[in-house]
Design an enzyme around this catalytic site. Structure first.
Site, PDB file in Angstrom:
ATOM      1  N   ASP A  43     -28.800   3.571  42.388  1.00  0.00           N
ATOM      2  CA  ASP A  43     -28.519   4.697  41.497  1.00  0.00           C
ATOM      3  C   ASP A  43     -29.779   5.371  40.956  1.00  0.00           C
ATOM      4  O   ASP A  43     -29.707   6.130  40.011  1.00  0.00           O
ATOM      5  CB  ASP A  43     -27.648   4.188  40.325  1.00  0.00           C
ATOM      6  CG  ASP A  43     -27.032   5.317  39.516  1.00  0.00           C
ATOM      7  OD1 ASP A  43     -26.819   6.395  40.088  1.00  0.00           O
ATOM      8  OD2 ASP A  43     -26.771   5.122  38.319  1.00  0.00           O
TER       9      ASP A  43
ATOM     10  N   HIS B 215     -33.139   3.122  34.752  1.00  0.00           N
ATOM     11  CA  HIS B 215     -32.939   4.493  35.261  1.00  0.00           C
ATOM     12  C   HIS B 215     -32.084   5.408  34.387  1.00  0.00           C
ATOM     13  O   HIS B 215     -31.753   6.526  34.821  1.00  0.00           O
ATOM     14  CB  HIS B 215     -32.445   4.472  36.715  1.00  0.00           C
ATOM     15  CG  HIS B 215     -31.082   3.878  36.918  1.00  0.00           C
ATOM     16  ND1 HIS B 215     -30.905   2.614  37.456  1.00  0.00           N
ATOM     17  CD2 HIS B 215     -29.848   4.353  36.670  1.00  0.00           C
ATOM     18  CE1 HIS B 215     -29.608   2.369  37.531  1.00  0.00           C
ATOM     19  NE2 HIS B 215     -28.940   3.406  37.055  1.00  0.00           N
TER      20      HIS B 215
ATOM     21  N   ASP C 244     -25.229  -0.311  34.185  1.00  0.00           N
ATOM     22  CA  ASP C 244     -26.376   0.409  33.635  1.00  0.00           C
ATOM     23  C   ASP C 244     -26.866  -0.336  32.401  1.00  0.00           C
ATOM     24  O   ASP C 244     -26.111  -0.565  31.454  1.00  0.00           O
ATOM     25  CB  ASP C 244     -25.977   1.857  33.322  1.00  0.00           C
ATOM     26  CG  ASP C 244     -25.831   2.667  34.604  1.00  0.00           C
ATOM     27  OD1 ASP C 244     -26.723   2.556  35.466  1.00  0.00           O
ATOM     28  OD2 ASP C 244     -24.831   3.380  34.748  1.00  0.00           O
TER      29      ASP C 244
ATOM     30  N   HIS D  39     -22.265  -2.263  39.406  1.00  0.00           N
ATOM     31  CA  HIS D  39     -23.458  -1.572  38.924  1.00  0.00           C
ATOM     32  C   HIS D  39     -23.343  -1.519  37.399  1.00  0.00           C
ATOM     33  O   HIS D  39     -22.399  -0.929  36.886  1.00  0.00           O
ATOM     34  CB  HIS D  39     -23.512  -0.172  39.523  1.00  0.00           C
ATOM     35  CG  HIS D  39     -24.713   0.602  39.113  1.00  0.00           C
ATOM     36  ND1 HIS D  39     -25.962   0.314  39.604  1.00  0.00           N
ATOM     37  CD2 HIS D  39     -24.874   1.633  38.248  1.00  0.00           C
ATOM     38  CE1 HIS D  39     -26.837   1.153  39.065  1.00  0.00           C
ATOM     39  NE2 HIS D  39     -26.201   1.958  38.237  1.00  0.00           N
TER      40      HIS D  39
HETATM   41 ZN   LIG Z   1     -26.882   3.589  37.094  1.00  0.00          ZN
END
Ligand SMILES: [Zn+2]
Length: 1020
Positions: A374, A578, A264, A262
């Site tokens: 997420d 996000h 970001d 993951h």
């Molecule tokens: Zn995230």
């Protein structure tokens, strides 16, 4: 027998830590290291390789915050190591507990091709197996000294989150730069012992399997010579072989593991660092895929692939190769893993359009799963969008973070506001960063709520958030968990294969209706107001730009700016990530976002004005045209068209109010503003009905302390409402306008270190009070709300979301309802008793709360209930941006008494899409017209394929079954119903007759139409 369990377990821990793990690398020699510090931002690889090095030694401090240091490591493989496996060990000063949240590096060969990323859990670079003695070693490392923002005491304010304030203090100390012998047998023994030891800890102490494992561990430890682990590792492994060969029981839970990181797209690092993070992790993963034949890796977010393609083409070539093999799997089909609460309908649709199209164009791959592990909650509008994009599954695990209620399902049908159902899976492992630890695997099996009806769950496996990905150790452990007694079974599988099998074995799972509300991170609807306003403004401008450019292209031969719109959309979609749109990133990210949104606005305004100029014709007669981009006719101008401006006439009146203040009236609405500048009455004259609760005041600013227990930018905790201050002190109350067409007053207040001025405007011919609020905000850890107590008794209210609205309770009967004490709306919230309602519409805010109160009988009430809605304006959290939201902000709201849902929809569009004026001579007919207010045009654009076809997207906005007739004067030859990617759907298409199409829509249905031949006129 005596119970020696804890003794053996403690022995295992110590021997692993202090003897066996260190023996994985039994011999090492130091490498020579030279470094060069890039003067500012990252430099191209060739420049980094060529720069002169100065010596740097292990133990030296290095790395100013956000700096880049190019390291060169050199050495020679000792002759005695010939035939052995040799690796470089590069420890930049890592803290193993924070992968992705600190320094990291990308290793290059001397020719500039990337080898792999290094991070705390991945410090090795394979040099040779078998090694040749005397071989020269030369590697380069592009080392990023990203500072630790979230430390062991998390959420403490820090200035490290922006290069401008971070200073230049070195952040790290070079820890180990060695050539070392890698002992594979010892490494395998470590994994054997970890798997057996971790499984053992999860098993019941009164079960035989636990004791079998314990005795095997004891025999293995007995077999090891602690002074010569390498020589005895094979014997120790032999003692474990039997328990590791025992197969899983037939009812064992089945875990489909998929390699993942993951990443970001921005968070505690800026966008530019994510470009490099993605390259590091991806280089690592393609190398791992080459080594590990049954491993499968998945990566979402088309934007991240686009970055690799642009910035690290050698890595991208490896990605393409692995995707073609079917082992590097593009997931999700979205441009980024966006927030889904706040993106508008079109933007949410375009996340899928641009994500899926990128994967189709680059790899010929079409995803059928949405991948949002997420994201902070999921709107009831999303299922229909996923389906309209051609997908059918959703994965997330975030709802497991809810503070109060435990979600009842892990695999279920999720039904949206329009009735669309999406087969959804929440991995019961409750993480997107699985590392194949025994407690994770056991938790997934124990936690899985579909037991007895289904057997499968998914486990995204690899270090995430800041990247890192899967390690060879995780793969080694997964191999041991493939079929092991006492454990769930583990197989590497693509997400699509998991979903297909999960759905086949569980075709009729439970149904969850409506939004998937995350009972956490509720303040992300408010934090970083300017980022949210930039998003909303960009969405509105994109609508206008597409509409007017398409209209001008088909009416006036204007060049449709395909490439510009494609780029601008992708920029806006990127910022819906996000942690950007929710306001949870460092200051650097939000500072850059504001600059980017300003550029986007300037470019889109340029497109809009150029298109309108092309349409407006000769303006020399001094006449003015009014362009209406909203989907409803207003002031005589058709929706999506332009008409000559007409002078407004009106009957607005402004008078002093007895007791102080003013009365504003226009024949439809009479508004009383008292001496405090508060609205104490908003009377619907036609319906003879008061809007506001008896004795209460609206347009009331309320200030609360706001210091959540954790996650400052993300969270507002419910106790914030326990205390608060009504801002009723007045610095000034003045008349701003007193004309027949509009009357307005302005109130100015001071509080704390801040000031606020509000303009209240009543315009002729409208049953609407416009409220413009300007706040110069200099508070700390405070929450500012704008309250409207309404004289309405209702159990539920409507909040706009993508392609419709969703209802929420006004009460807190259940823990589920109580947990929604802060919720999201798009352009409106609407409250109604049968026959009469009120809307509050907004140009940029998303958060709001709704409460009930009793109509006080001693203040003119009758003991019934009233409903108070409060828009969330500003917060001032201090982590991760210590100066969040300081400065000047402008907000625009309107209170609309007597509003139906259709009125709320219309006023919501109006406040977001003000009319534009331009000198011009003749009216501009809309490309398409619809009848009635219920079916709303969401987008008018030319088809992305450049064919000149017109694409029109509409939706039913009121929640009822409705018909509309779509009319066009374009030379359309056929109309096709399409998916969001503008591909004709299978099945029947609408019938075109004399330029009209009859459409019947179910509640909240969205329809995408492609009008073929529309561009013929322009081309002829
Ligand atoms: Zn995230």
């Amino acid at each position: 027998m005596h119970d020696d369990r804890t003794l053996v377990e403690a022995r295992l821990r110590r021997v692993l830590d202090e003897r066996i793990r260190p023996a994985v690398y039994p011999e090492s020699v130091p490498l020579t290291v030279g470094g060069w510090v890039a003067p500012d931002e990252p430099v191209p690889v060739a420049e980094g390789l060529a720069a002169p090095r100065t010596p740097i030694a292990v133990g030296d401090r290095w790395g100013a915050p956000w700096g880049t240091t190019w390291l060169t490591v050199e050495g020679t493989v000792p002759a005695a190591w010939a035939g052995r496996t040799v690796e470089a060990l590069l420890d930049l000063g890592f803290d193993r507990n924070m992968p992705g949240f600190q320094c990291e590096g990308l290793v290059y060969r001397p020719d500039g091709t990337p080898v792999k990323g290094i991070n705390p859990n991945n410090q090795w670079v394979r040099i040779a197996a078998p090694a040749v003695g005397g071989e020269r070693v030369l590697l380069h490392v592009e080392a990023a000294s990203n500072p630790v923002i979230m430390d062991y005491h998390p959420f403490l304010p820090t200035e490290l989150g922006d290069k401008a304030t971070a200073g230049d203090e070195p952040q790290y100390r070079l820890a180990r730069m060695d050539l070392a012998v890698f002992d594979r047998t010892v490494w395998e023994l470590v994994l054997d012992l970890e798997v057996v030891g971790e499984l053992m800890a999860e098993l019941p102490a009164d079960g035989a399997r636990r004791w079998e494992l314990l005795r095997a561990v004891e025999r293995a430890l007995d077999a090891i010579d602690l002074q010569d682990v390498g020589a005895t590792a094979a014997a120790a492994r032999a003692e474990l072989a039997g328990v590791l060969a025992a197969p899983a029981v037939p009812s064992a839970h089945r875990i489909s593991a998929v390699g993942h990181a993951h990443i970001d797209t921005a968070w505690l690092w800026p966008l530019r660092e994510t470009v490099r993070k993605v390259a590091r992790t991806t280089a690592n993963m393609t190398a791992l895929l080459a080594d590990q034949p049954d491993f499968v890796y998945t990566m979402s977010q088309a934007q991240q692939y686009a970055w690799i393609k642009e910035h690290r083409p050698e890595v991208y070539a490896e990605v393409k190769r692995a995707v073609a093999e079917g082992r590097f799997v593009p997931a999700g089909g979205m441009w980024v893993e966006s927030d889904t609460n706040m993106p508008g309908a079109e933007a949410m649709a375009r996340q899928f359009v641009h994500g899926k199209r990128f994967f189709l164009d680059e790899f010929g791959v079409e995803n059928e799963e949405a991948w949002l592990p997420d994201t902070f909650g999921f709107t009831g509008g999303l299922p229909q969008i996923i389906k309209a994009a051609g997908s059918r599954w959703l994965l997330t695990q975030k709802i497991s973070w809810s503070q109060v209620n435990s979600f009842p399902h892990h695999t279920f049908w999720w039904e949206g506001i329009d009735g669309t159902r999406i087969f959804t899976h929440f991995p019961p492992i409750d993480t997107y960063n699985c590392s194949m630890k025994g407690h994770e695997i056991a938790h997934a099996a124990r936690n899985f709520k579909e037991k007895g009806r289904a057997t499968r769950s998914l486990a995204p496996t690899g270090w995430g958030d800041g990247g890192g990905g899967t390690t060879r150790e995780m793969i080694g452990k997964a191999a041991r968990l493939r079929d092991l007694e006492g454990s769930a079974t583990v197989r590497w599988e693509k997400p699509a294969d998991f979903f297909a099998q999960a759905q086949a074995e569980y075709p009729d799972p439970p149904v969850w209706v409506g939004e998937l509300y995350l009972e956490l991170h509720r303040a992300t609807l408010t934090s970083q107001a300017k980022t949210k306003q930039g998003n909303r403004a960009s969405e509105n401008l994109l609508r206008e730009a597409e509409l007017w450019a398409a209209t001008a292209a088909l009416r006036a031969g204007f060049r449709y700016p395909y490439a510009e719109l494609d780029r601008l959309w992708k920029t806006v979609l990127l910022h819906q990530f996000h942690d950007i749109l929710p306001g949870s990133s460092i200051a650097w990210v939000h500072r850059e976002a504001a600059q980017t949104y300003a550029r986007v606005a300037a470019e889109l305004t340029g497109i809009i004005e150029a298109a309108q100029r092309a349409l407006a014709g000769d303006g020399s007669a001094g006449r003015e045209l009014v362009f209406n981009a909203a989907p409803h006719r207003r002031a005589g101008v058709p929706a999506g068209g332009a008409a000559p401006a007409v002078d407004r006439v009106g009957d607005c009146v402004l008078q002093p109010r007895a007791g102080g203040g003013f009365v504003l009236a226009n024949g439809l609405l009479r508004v009383e503003v008292d001496a405090r500048g508060l609205v104490v009455s908003a009377y619907d004259l036609a319906e003879r009905r008061e809007t506001l609760a008896p004795g209460a005041a609206a347009n009331l600013l309320q200030l609360h302390p706001d210091f959540p227990n954790m996650w400052d930018a993300w969270d507002v905790d419910q106790f914030y409402r326990n205390t608060g201050t009504d801002l009723t002190g007045v610095d000034e109350l003045v008349v701003l306008a007193d004309k027949p067409e509009a009357v307005a007053v302005r109130v100015t207040r001071s509080f704390g270190a801040s000031t606020v001025s509000q303009t209240l405007t009543l315009t002729a011919g409208t049953k609407r009070l416009d409220l413009d609020t300007e706040v110069d905000w200099h508070e700390r850890e405070k929450f500012l709300k704008l309250a409207f107590p309404l004289d309405l008794h209702t159990e539920r209210y409507a909040a706009e979301t993508q392609f419709g609205h969703q209802f929420r309770a006004t009460h807190t009967n259940t823990s589920w309802e109580a947990a929604k004490f802060e919720a999201c709306n798009h352009r409106f919230v609407h409250f109604a008793e049968p026959g009469w309602g009120v809307a509050l519409v907004t140009a940029s805010t998303y958060g709001h709360d709704v409460t009930r109160a009793v109509r006080s009988t001693d203040r003119g009430g009758d003991g019934g209930t009233t409903t108070t809605v409060r828009a969330s304006l500003l917060r001032a959290p201090r982590f991760p941006d210590p100066h969040t939201d300081q400065g000047l902000h402008r907000f625009r709201h309107a209170l609309v008494p007597g509003a139906t849902i259709a009125d709320a929809v219309r006023e919501g569009y109006r406040i977001n899409l003000p009319e534009r004026r331009m000198p011009g001579s003749g009216a501009v007919a809309p490309l398409v017209e619809t009848d009635g207010d219920a079916v709303v045009v969401s987008a008018v654009k030319l088809a992305d394929d450049g064919s000149g076809d017109l694409v029109v997207r509409l939706y039913e906005a009121t929640g009822a079954r409705n018909r509309t007739t779509l009319r066009t004067d374009l030379p359309v030859t056929a109309v096709h119903a399409c998916d969001l990617l503008e591909r004709p759907l299978d099945g029947a298409h609408p019938e075109l007759r004399d330029g009209t199409v009859e459409l019947a829509l179910r509640p909240f249905q969205l329809v995408t139409l492609r009008l073929a031949g529309a561009g013929a006129q322009a081309h002829s």
